[in-house]
Scaffold this active site. Structure first.
Site, short mmCIF file in Angstrom:
data_model
loop_
_atom_site.label_atom_id
_atom_site.label_comp_id
_atom_site.label_asym_id
_atom_site.label_seq_id
_atom_site.Cartn_x
_atom_site.Cartn_y
_atom_site.Cartn_z
N GLU A 78 -15.82 -9.49 3.86
CA GLU A 78 -15.63 -8.04 3.97
C GLU A 78 -16.55 -7.32 2.98
OE1 GLU A 78 -11.27 -8.63 2.39
OE2 GLU A 78 -11.79 -6.53 2.22
N CYS A 110 -9.14 -9.87 4.46
CA CYS A 110 -9.03 -11.24 3.95
C CYS A 110 -8.64 -12.24 5.01
CB CYS A 110 -8.00 -11.30 2.82
SG CYS A 110 -8.40 -10.22 1.47
N HIS A 232 -2.08 -16.34 1.06
CA HIS A 232 -3.22 -15.51 0.65
C HIS A 232 -2.95 -15.02 -0.78
CE1 HIS A 232 -6.20 -12.53 0.18
NE2 HIS A 232 -5.36 -11.53 0.24
N ASN A 271 -8.88 -12.24 -7.12
CA ASN A 271 -8.92 -12.19 -5.66
C ASN A 271 -10.33 -12.48 -5.16
OD1 ASN A 271 -8.36 -11.75 -2.97
ND2 ASN A 271 -7.56 -9.67 -3.23
P1 HMG Z 1 0.56 -1.49 -10.79
O1 HMG Z 1 1.08 -0.20 -10.39
O2 HMG Z 1 -0.45 -1.48 -11.85
O3 HMG Z 1 1.60 -2.50 -11.33
O4 HMG Z 1 -0.01 -2.15 -9.44
P2 HMG Z 1 3.21 -2.47 -11.37
O5 HMG Z 1 3.67 -1.35 -12.20
O6 HMG Z 1 3.76 -2.61 -9.97
O7 HMG Z 1 3.41 -3.81 -12.18
C1 HMG Z 1 3.01 -5.03 -11.63
C2 HMG Z 1 4.09 -6.04 -12.00
O8 HMG Z 1 4.06 -6.23 -13.42
C3 HMG Z 1 5.53 -5.58 -11.68
O9 HMG Z 1 6.23 -6.73 -11.25
C4 HMG Z 1 6.05 -5.10 -13.05
O10 HMG Z 1 7.46 -5.19 -13.14
C5 HMG Z 1 5.38 -6.10 -13.96
P3 HMG Z 1 7.15 -6.65 -9.93
O11 HMG Z 1 8.16 -5.61 -10.19
O12 HMG Z 1 6.19 -6.22 -8.80
O13 HMG Z 1 7.66 -8.03 -9.78
N1 HMG Z 1 5.25 -5.64 -15.34
C6 HMG Z 1 5.43 -6.46 -16.40
N2 HMG Z 1 5.73 -7.76 -16.49
C7 HMG Z 1 5.84 -8.30 -17.74
N3 HMG Z 1 5.65 -7.57 -18.88
C8 HMG Z 1 5.31 -6.27 -18.83
C9 HMG Z 1 5.21 -5.65 -17.56
N4 HMG Z 1 4.90 -4.39 -17.14
C10 HMG Z 1 4.93 -4.41 -15.79
N5 HMG Z 1 5.12 -5.58 -19.95
C11 HMG Z 1 -0.72 -3.59 -7.72
C12 HMG Z 1 0.08 -3.48 -9.00
C13 HMG Z 1 -0.66 -5.00 -7.18
C14 HMG Z 1 -0.15 -2.62 -6.66
C15 HMG Z 1 -2.19 -3.19 -8.03
O14 HMG Z 1 -2.76 -4.14 -8.90
C16 HMG Z 1 -3.09 -3.07 -6.82
O15 HMG Z 1 -3.17 -2.02 -6.20
N6 HMG Z 1 -3.82 -4.17 -6.43
C17 HMG Z 1 -4.69 -4.18 -5.28
C18 HMG Z 1 -3.95 -4.31 -3.97
C19 HMG Z 1 -3.32 -5.67 -3.77
O16 HMG Z 1 -3.67 -6.64 -4.42
N7 HMG Z 1 -2.40 -5.78 -2.78
C20 HMG Z 1 -1.76 -7.05 -2.49
C21 HMG Z 1 -1.22 -7.11 -1.06
S1 HMG Z 1 -2.46 -6.65 0.14
C22 HMG Z 1 -3.51 -8.04 0.21
O17 HMG Z 1 -3.19 -9.08 -0.26
C23 HMG Z 1 -4.84 -7.84 0.89
C24 HMG Z 1 -6.01 -7.75 -0.06
O18 HMG Z 1 -6.37 -9.03 -0.53
C25 HMG Z 1 -7.21 -7.09 0.65
C26 HMG Z 1 -7.69 -7.65 1.98
O19 HMG Z 1 -6.95 -8.06 2.86
O20 HMG Z 1 -8.88 -7.56 2.16
C27 HMG Z 1 -5.72 -6.87 -1.25
#
Ligand code: HMG
Length: 382
Positions: A78, A110, A232, A271
């Protein structure tokens, strides 16, 4: 006759960024990245590498053995470098593939490498004496200081697919789910993806349940027929959440041992989009202490936008002799750890977009690197 993965080798560039360093720079608790996302390092693409050089670097040792019998080469990405020409044609040239080997590029976030895998095994049914080369190569970019930043990464996986494969035979039933969603996409004029991160993780899990239900119906297999699972890997915590969800649907207790060996490499690369599921497979086969011969592995492939698929494969006898475990471990260990300024400078590097001539600085050890651009043409070499 069985058809499937005969060899798999991955490549990731020689530069990484520690998540603890990124967290310190962003004034975030490092545990959020390390525990919350399950990532400790991410590979960083230097200015003299792209999907073509990474793909050629991944595949070079594999094709040495199979060059004459490869007559189909599928390139999944991609992060395409041209709107018309398949990136695989540069790789075809760099690796000196057979002129009678056809080349095509596939795209669906992906997911595309998984579709390519099934196209390849179908092709092999009618061409059992031939081999197929499948390369997935990608750079995951979200932007500096964005929520997606700690889930960036880059790398390529090359696989040779054949009849009587040495590693994994692919089974015939697949549970598939597709839907038009805007969780993650990248318009042609943008270098970084537009992503609704929280929404994308929800869709990933919903798609998993749709795919699993169809897979169970078509295959008549149950959760207990599977020994290990590969998901994935946008970040490794996502696989844990996915496995927890599947265990809940199947009403079995969550057992981290069923996924943990598949997460080791991804925790260090970040990733790698289309290549991510298959880096997980490499990690599983190369790090699992238990002999997996004859065991069934369940795979969940997800590409935002979105298409998902659940399928399975059986690990073949003698599989350990066909692995590249030492290469992979050395590659990951020998990466240079960048400081924040070096990372930001690599990330912000731009190739000219107006056709002007450009020579890239020599940074990578290769063997293949992007040399520059001349007359709008990307030039590669050792
Ligand atoms: P965010 O808003 O920065 O993070 O975004 P958050 O606030 O949701 O925190 C992440 C986790 O850390 C949470 O755990 C928190 O509780 C924890 P959860 O509640 O989800 O289990 N946390 C802590 N843990 C320990 N100590 C601490 C602490 N503070 C918080 N102090 C997000 C996270 C993944 C949304 C962001 O990184 C993002 O947008 N990433 C890109 C999109 C992505 O990866 N999506 C995944 C699904 S889609 C997919 O897989 C397709 C893809 O590969 C693309 C394709 O297909 O081409 C992306």
């Amino acid at each position: 006759m069985n058809f499937g993965i005969d060899a798999v080798r991955f490549y990731t560039p020689g530069f990484s960024l520690d998540h603890s360093l990124l967290a310190a720079h962003r004034q975030i608790d490092p545990e959020k990245f390390i525990v919350g996302l399950g990532q400790t390092q991410m590979s960083i693409l230097p200015p003299d590498e792209d999907i073509v050089s990474m793909a050629a670097n991944a595949a070079a040792p594999l094709v040495k053995e199979a060059k004459d019998s490869i007559r189909l080469f599928l390139f999944a990405t991609e992060s395409g470098v041209d709107q018309s020409k398949a990136a695989g044609l540069w790789v075809h040239h760099l690796l000196g593939l057979n002129p009678s080997c056809r080349v095509v590029e596939l795209k669906q976030a992906c997911y595309s490498a998984t579709c390519a895998l099934h196209l390849a095994t179908s092709y092999l049914h009618t061409h059992p004496s031939e081999k197929v080369l499948l390369i997935a190569s990608d750079e995951a970019r979200y932007g500096l200081n964005t929520p997606g930043e700690p889930t960036q990464g880059c790398g390529a996986v090359a696989m040779v697919l054949s009849a009587s494969p040495r590693l994994l035979s692919i089974e015939p039933h697949q549970g598939v789910f597709a839907e038009h969603t805007m969780d993650f996409f990248r318009p042609n004029y943008m270098r970084e993806a537009i992503v609704d991160g929280k929404f994308s993780t929800k869709l990933y899990l919903q798609t998993l349940s749709h795919c699993w239900q169809e897979y169970v119906k078509l295959s008549s297999l149950q959760f207990s027929d599977h020994s290990r699972f590969c998901y994935h890997l946008p970040f490794t915590k996502m696989a844990e959440k996915a496995h927890e969800r599947l265990c809940r649907i199947a009403q079995v207790p969550f057992d981290p041992h069923q996924i943990e060996s598949s997460l080791i490499y991804s925790r260090l690369t970040g990733n790698v989009y289309a290549a991510a599921l298959y880096v997980g497979l490499s990690s599983l086969l190369e790090n699992e202490e238990q002999d997996l011969t004859g065991k069934r592995i369940g795979f969940f492939s997800y590409g935002s936008g979105c298409v998902g698929e659940f399928f399975s494969g059986i690990v073949q006898q003698g599989y350990r002799r066909a692995l590249y475990a030492l290469d992979h471990k050395e590659l990951l260990k020998s990466r240079k750890s960048l400081n924040y300024e070096e990372y930001a400078s690599f990330f912000s590097h731009r190739l000219p977009e107006d056709g002007s001539e450009y020579t890239t600085p020599v940074i990578s050890k290769g063997p293949f690197r992007l040399l520059g651009i001349k007359n709008h043409e990307r030039l590669y070499g050792p």
